[in-house]
Scaffold this motif. Structure first.
Motif, PDB file in Angstrom:
ATOM      1  N   ARG A  75       0.832  -1.217   0.000  1.00 25.65           N
ATOM      2  CA  ARG A  75       0.000   0.000   0.000  1.00 25.65           C
ATOM      3  C   ARG A  75       0.858   1.256   0.000  1.00 25.65           C
ATOM      4  O   ARG A  75       0.581   2.209  -0.721  1.00 25.65           O
ATOM      5  N   GLU A  76       1.918   1.250   0.823  1.00 27.13           N
ATOM      6  CA  GLU A  76       2.825   2.411   0.894  1.00 27.13           C
ATOM      7  C   GLU A  76       3.489   2.661  -0.462  1.00 27.13           C
ATOM      8  O   GLU A  76       3.605   3.796  -0.912  1.00 27.13           O
ATOM      9  N   ASN A  77       3.919   1.568  -1.105  1.00 27.21           N
ATOM     10  CA  ASN A  77       4.554   1.681  -2.415  1.00 27.21           C
ATOM     11  C   ASN A  77       3.612   2.256  -3.460  1.00 27.21           C
ATOM     12  O   ASN A  77       3.987   3.120  -4.243  1.00 27.21           O
ATOM     13  N   ILE A  78       2.373   1.761  -3.466  1.00 26.96           N
ATOM     14  CA  ILE A  78       1.388   2.233  -4.443  1.00 26.96           C
ATOM     15  C   ILE A  78       1.057   3.700  -4.173  1.00 26.96           C
ATOM     16  O   ILE A  78       0.948   4.505  -5.100  1.00 26.96           O
ATOM     17  N   SER A  79       0.947   4.050  -2.888  1.00 26.49           N
ATOM     18  CA  SER A  79       0.615   5.416  -2.513  1.00 26.49           C
ATOM     19  C   SER A  79       1.730   6.375  -2.961  1.00 26.49           C
ATOM     20  O   SER A  79       1.457   7.438  -3.538  1.00 26.49           O
ATOM     21  N   ASP A  80       2.987   5.999  -2.728  1.00 29.92           N
ATOM     22  CA  ASP A  80       4.119   6.823  -3.184  1.00 29.92           C
ATOM     23  C   ASP A  80       4.087   6.969  -4.705  1.00 29.92           C
ATOM     24  O   ASP A  80       4.270   8.061  -5.236  1.00 29.92           O
ATOM     25  N   PHE A  81       3.845   5.863  -5.385  1.00 30.10           N
ATOM     26  CA  PHE A  81       3.835   5.887  -6.851  1.00 30.10           C
ATOM     27  C   PHE A  81       2.739   6.818  -7.377  1.00 30.10           C
ATOM     28  O   PHE A  81       2.957   7.614  -8.282  1.00 30.10           O
ATOM     29  N   LYS A  82       1.551   6.730  -6.758  1.00 28.78           N
ATOM     30  CA  LYS A  82       0.446   7.605  -7.192  1.00 28.78           C
ATOM     31  C   LYS A  82       0.811   9.072  -6.978  1.00 28.78           C
ATOM     32  O   LYS A  82       0.473   9.927  -7.803  1.00 28.78           O
ATOM     33  N   ASN A  83       1.511   9.361  -5.880  1.00 34.36           N
ATOM     34  CA  ASN A  83       1.934  10.741  -5.630  1.00 34.36           C
ATOM     35  C   ASN A  83       2.924  11.234  -6.684  1.00 34.36           C
ATOM     36  O   ASN A  83       2.836  12.376  -7.137  1.00 34.36           O
ATOM     37  N   TYR A  84       3.853  10.370  -7.079  1.00 32.93           N
ATOM     38  CA  TYR A  84       4.805  10.761  -8.134  1.00 32.93           C
ATOM     39  C   TYR A  84       4.045  11.100  -9.411  1.00 32.93           C
ATOM     40  O   TYR A  84       4.362  12.072 -10.096  1.00 32.93           O
ATOM     41  N   VAL A  85       3.050  10.267  -9.735  1.00 29.98           N
ATOM     42  CA  VAL A  85       2.299  10.478 -10.977  1.00 29.98           C
ATOM     43  C   VAL A  85       1.478  11.774 -10.883  1.00 29.98           C
ATOM     44  O   VAL A  85       1.429  12.554 -11.835  1.00 29.98           O
ATOM     45  N   ARG A  86       0.854  12.011  -9.716  1.00 31.48           N
ATOM     46  CA  ARG A  86       0.086  13.254  -9.536  1.00 31.48           C
ATOM     47  C   ARG A  86       0.993  14.469  -9.714  1.00 31.48           C
ATOM     48  O   ARG A  86       0.646  15.434 -10.390  1.00 31.48           O
ATOM     49  N   GLU A  87       2.185  14.417  -9.101  1.00 33.28           N
ATOM     50  CA  GLU A  87       3.142  15.523  -9.213  1.00 33.28           C
ATOM     51  C   GLU A  87       3.593  15.689 -10.663  1.00 33.28           C
ATOM     52  O   GLU A  87       3.732  16.805 -11.155  1.00 33.28           O
ATOM     53  N   TYR A  88       3.801  14.564 -11.333  1.00 30.69           N
ATOM     54  CA  TYR A  88       4.240  14.569 -12.735  1.00 30.69           C
ATOM     55  C   TYR A  88       3.206  15.274 -13.619  1.00 30.69           C
ATOM     56  O   TYR A  88       3.554  16.094 -14.473  1.00 30.69           O
ATOM     57  N   ILE A  89       1.932  14.967 -13.379  1.00 26.01           N
ATOM     58  CA  ILE A  89       0.871  15.557 -14.201  1.00 26.01           C
ATOM     59  C   ILE A  89       0.871  17.091 -14.059  1.00 26.01           C
ATOM     60  O   ILE A  89       0.693  17.809 -15.038  1.00 26.01           O
ATOM     61  N   GLU A  90       1.138  17.589 -12.847  1.00 24.12           N
ATOM     62  CA  GLU A  90       1.126  19.035 -12.586  1.00 24.12           C
ATOM     63  C   GLU A  90       2.426  19.725 -12.995  1.00 24.12           C
ATOM     64  O   GLU A  90       2.444  20.932 -13.237  1.00 24.12           O
ATOM     65  N   ALA A  91       3.520  18.963 -13.040  1.00 22.08           N
ATOM     66  CA  ALA A  91       4.849  19.576 -13.208  1.00 22.08           C
ATOM     67  C   ALA A  91       5.101  20.067 -14.630  1.00 22.08           C
ATOM     68  O   ALA A  91       4.441  19.644 -15.585  1.00 22.08           O
ATOM     69  N   VAL A  92       6.071  21.002 -14.745  1.00 24.58           N
ATOM     70  CA  VAL A  92       6.514  21.486 -16.064  1.00 24.58           C
ATOM     71  C   VAL A  92       8.045  21.486 -16.112  1.00 24.58           C
ATOM     72  O   VAL A  92       8.711  21.463 -15.087  1.00 24.58           O
ATOM     73  N   GLY A  93       8.576  21.534 -17.339  1.00 25.89           N
ATOM     74  CA  GLY A  93      10.017  21.696 -17.544  1.00 25.89           C
ATOM     75  C   GLY A  93      10.861  20.602 -16.933  1.00 25.89           C
ATOM     76  O   GLY A  93      10.536  19.419 -17.036  1.00 25.89           O
ATOM     77  N   GLU A  94      11.963  21.026 -16.283  1.00 26.03           N
ATOM     78  CA  GLU A  94      12.926  20.071 -15.728  1.00 26.03           C
ATOM     79  C   GLU A  94      12.311  19.184 -14.654  1.00 26.03           C
ATOM     80  O   GLU A  94      12.651  18.009 -14.546  1.00 26.03           O
ATOM     81  N   ASP A  95      11.436  19.762 -13.842  1.00 29.56           N
ATOM     82  CA  ASP A  95      10.776  18.984 -12.788  1.00 29.56           C
ATOM     83  C   ASP A  95      10.026  17.800 -13.386  1.00 29.56           C
ATOM     84  O   ASP A  95      10.036  16.689 -12.862  1.00 29.56           O
ATOM     85  N   LYS A  96       9.347  18.074 -14.502  1.00 29.55           N
ATOM     86  CA  LYS A  96       8.562  17.018 -15.166  1.00 29.55           C
ATOM     87  C   LYS A  96       9.490  15.920 -15.681  1.00 29.55           C
ATOM     88  O   LYS A  96       9.189  14.733 -15.547  1.00 29.55           O
ATOM     89  N   GLU A  97      10.625  16.347 -16.227  1.00 31.71           N
ATOM     90  CA  GLU A  97      11.592  15.361 -16.746  1.00 31.71           C
ATOM     91  C   GLU A  97      12.129  14.487 -15.611  1.00 31.71           C
ATOM     92  O   GLU A  97      12.274  13.277 -15.759  1.00 31.71           O
TER      93      GLU A  97
END
Ligand SMILES: [Zn+2]
Length: 222
Positions: free
Chosen positions: A163-185
């Motif tokens: 559950r912890e692993n899936i939760s971390d992964f979902k957070n990375y994806v959420r951040e990725y969707i919002e991010a731009v530029g170098e952060d997104k990369e």
């Protein structure tokens, strides 16, 4: 469970030499070389539950050897499992999918349903009618939920980690969707790593991306 390539690495060749010798002498298959080669090949995680943090790992026979010397010392029959999963499997689910031969994720969907407490559960869905797929689904369910009362306790620890692993992964994806530029990369690299064979619980993470309609650019990492 994901597909794992059985590559002829230096460690794998040493392991096979050990097995040949052990077979001739009737000694144990449980040698340092065999353990090292399997741990490397399976990226240090149990092939059944995909947990890396187990305290005890064991050599597992895909087809229970039951006195058959060929099967006992056959490199292609040896897998890397945590003690919890190995002790659940024994010879009770034979035959199962050979994850070194078949693309498990094309045969089974790995999903988490619900959000909190009792409505939250991990499900394994057969995508074909193969008896091996059905047995593997049963084994996966028993590995993640336990069979005896002790194994149910062990399974609870594995599910917490999952559950912890899936939760971390979902957070990375959420951040990725919002991010731009170098952060997104940077986040894309992180996600690519999380979706790779060597990550923990990869099958669940890949199925999250597979099931999502919003992440076409991440599907190339599946
Ligand atoms: Zn395991």
């Amino acid at each position: 469970m994901i597909k794992i390539e059985r590559k002829p690495t230096e460690k794998a060749l040493l392991a096979q030499e050990d097995l040949k010798l052990a077979r001739e002498k009737g000694t144990t298959y449980n040698t340092d070389h065999v353990n090292e080669a399997l741990r490397e090949m399976f990226h240090g995680k149990c092939y059944i539950c995909e947990n890396k943090e187990a305290t005890s790992f064991q050599i597992e026979h895909l087809i229970p050897y039951k006195g058959d010397v060929e099967l006992k010392y056959d490199w292609n029959n040896l897998l890397w499992a945590c003690a919890h999963c190995n002790n659940i499997k024994l010879d009770k689910y034979d035959p199962i999918i050979d994850c070194t031969q078949e693309d498990v994720e094309k045969k089974i969907a790995f999903r988490k349903e619900g959000y909190f407490g009792t409505d939250e559960k991990f499900v394994f869905i057969s995508l074909d009618d193969d008896v091996k797929t059905k047995n593997t689904v049963k084994l996966l369910h028993d590995a993640y939920y336990g069979t005896t009362s002790q194994k149910k306790m062990e399974a609870r620890i594995i599910r917490k980690h999952l559950r912890e692993n899936i939760s971390d992964f979902k957070n990375y994806v959420r951040e990725y969707i919002e991010a731009v530029g170098e952060d997104k990369e940077d986040l894309e690299l992180l996600i690519q790593n999380e979706l790779s064979d060597k990550s923990e619980f990869t099958a669940f993470k890949r199925w999250l991306v597979r099931d999502s309609e919003n992440l076409p650019e991440l599907k190339k990492y599946l």
